[in-house]
Design a protein around this motif. Structure first.
Motif, short mmCIF file in Angstrom:
data_model
loop_
_atom_site.label_atom_id
_atom_site.label_comp_id
_atom_site.label_asym_id
_atom_site.label_seq_id
_atom_site.Cartn_x
_atom_site.Cartn_y
_atom_site.Cartn_z
N GLN A 19 0.81 -1.20 0.00
CA GLN A 19 0.00 0.00 0.00
C GLN A 19 0.85 1.26 0.00
OE1 GLN A 19 -2.48 -0.48 3.43
NE2 GLN A 19 -3.70 -2.08 2.49
N ALA A 20 2.15 1.13 0.10
CA ALA A 20 3.04 2.28 0.17
C ALA A 20 2.91 3.12 -1.10
CB ALA A 20 4.48 1.83 0.36
N CYS A 21 3.07 4.38 -0.93
CA CYS A 21 2.93 5.32 -2.04
C CYS A 21 4.27 5.44 -2.76
CB CYS A 21 2.50 6.66 -1.48
SG CYS A 21 2.16 7.90 -2.72
N PHE A 22 4.28 5.13 -4.05
CA PHE A 22 5.50 5.23 -4.84
C PHE A 22 5.93 6.68 -4.99
CE2 PHE A 22 7.58 5.71 -9.00
CZ PHE A 22 8.70 4.94 -8.77
N LEU A 23 4.97 7.57 -5.28
CA LEU A 23 5.27 9.00 -5.41
C LEU A 23 4.12 9.79 -4.83
CD1 LEU A 23 7.03 11.33 -6.48
CD2 LEU A 23 5.83 11.11 -8.65
N GLY A 24 4.39 10.47 -3.71
CA GLY A 24 3.40 11.33 -3.09
C GLY A 24 3.28 12.65 -3.84
N TYR A 25 2.15 13.33 -3.66
CA TYR A 25 1.91 14.56 -4.40
C TYR A 25 2.91 15.66 -4.04
CZ TYR A 25 -0.21 18.36 -6.85
OH TYR A 25 -0.40 19.41 -7.71
N ALA A 26 3.33 15.74 -2.81
CA ALA A 26 4.27 16.80 -2.42
C ALA A 26 5.57 16.70 -3.20
CB ALA A 26 4.54 16.75 -0.92
N GLY A 27 6.11 15.50 -3.34
CA GLY A 27 7.33 15.31 -4.12
C GLY A 27 7.13 15.61 -5.59
N PHE A 28 6.00 15.18 -6.13
CA PHE A 28 5.66 15.45 -7.52
C PHE A 28 5.54 16.96 -7.75
CE2 PHE A 28 2.35 16.51 -10.58
CZ PHE A 28 2.79 15.84 -11.72
N GLU A 29 4.78 17.63 -6.91
CA GLU A 29 4.54 19.07 -7.05
C GLU A 29 5.85 19.85 -7.10
OE1 GLU A 29 2.44 22.67 -7.28
OE2 GLU A 29 1.55 20.67 -7.32
N LYS A 31 8.96 18.66 -7.92
CA LYS A 31 9.98 18.27 -8.89
C LYS A 31 9.52 18.13 -10.34
CE LYS A 31 12.67 15.72 -5.46
NZ LYS A 31 13.36 16.74 -4.89
N VAL A 32 8.22 18.04 -10.59
CA VAL A 32 7.74 17.79 -11.96
C VAL A 32 7.00 19.01 -12.50
CG1 VAL A 32 6.29 16.30 -13.40
CG2 VAL A 32 7.53 15.32 -11.47
N PRO A 33 7.52 19.66 -13.54
CA PRO A 33 6.79 20.78 -14.15
C PRO A 33 5.48 20.26 -14.75
CG PRO A 33 9.06 20.69 -14.95
CD PRO A 33 8.80 19.42 -14.20
N HIS A 34 4.37 20.90 -14.42
CA HIS A 34 3.07 20.40 -14.84
C HIS A 34 2.03 21.52 -14.80
CE1 HIS A 34 2.98 20.26 -10.46
NE2 HIS A 34 1.67 20.41 -10.57
N LEU A 35 0.86 21.21 -15.31
CA LEU A 35 -0.30 22.09 -15.22
C LEU A 35 -1.38 21.38 -14.43
CD1 LEU A 35 -0.50 23.27 -18.94
CD2 LEU A 35 0.34 24.58 -16.99
N ASP A 36 -2.07 22.12 -13.56
CA ASP A 36 -3.18 21.56 -12.80
C ASP A 36 -4.42 21.51 -13.67
OD1 ASP A 36 -1.35 21.67 -10.77
OD2 ASP A 36 -2.41 23.17 -9.59
N LEU A 37 -5.21 20.48 -13.53
CA LEU A 37 -6.48 20.33 -14.23
C LEU A 37 -7.59 20.25 -13.20
CD1 LEU A 37 -5.57 17.58 -16.86
CD2 LEU A 37 -5.70 20.04 -17.23
N GLU A 38 -8.73 20.85 -13.50
CA GLU A 38 -9.87 20.72 -12.60
C GLU A 38 -10.54 19.37 -12.74
OE1 GLU A 38 -12.61 23.93 -12.08
OE2 GLU A 38 -11.15 25.38 -12.77
N ALA A 39 -10.37 18.73 -13.88
CA ALA A 39 -10.95 17.40 -14.12
C ALA A 39 -9.99 16.61 -15.01
CB ALA A 39 -12.31 17.53 -14.79
#
Length: 97
Positions: A19-29, A31-39
């Protein structure tokens, strides 16, 4: 009796590891350039279940799907599309469902 307890502890540890999380959102946010989507594109994840982020990598579109969890959302899936395939499947405009 002690060996039974030891086996139960090992099994509990293995279940938690699955059940361990491979990549949590904090680490992703961070280190990974991205755009947020509402859906999520195509409604892949319902908002009450999680959310999606999108990024470009050369001629590919990456769609990151996160599922809500404790202590933070966790990466559940990553889909990669050639840009033209993404546009053919989801269109060229974003419309919130």
């Amino acid at each position: 009796m002690r060996s039974l307890v030891a086996v139960m502890l090992l099994l509990a540890g293995a279940a938690r590891a699955e059940q361990a999380c491979f990549l949590g959102y904090a680490g992703f946010e961070e280190k990974v350039p991205h755009l947020d989507l509402e859906a999520c594109p195509g409604g892949a994840v319902k908002p009450e279940e999680g959310f999606c982020r999108i990024a470009l990598s050369g001629a590919d579109v990456l769609v990151y799907q996160f599922r809500h969890g404790e202590p933070e959302p966790c990466l559940a899936r990553l889909d990669r599309y050639a840009f033209n395939d993404f546009v053919a499947r989801f269109g060229i405009t974003y419309v919130k469902p």
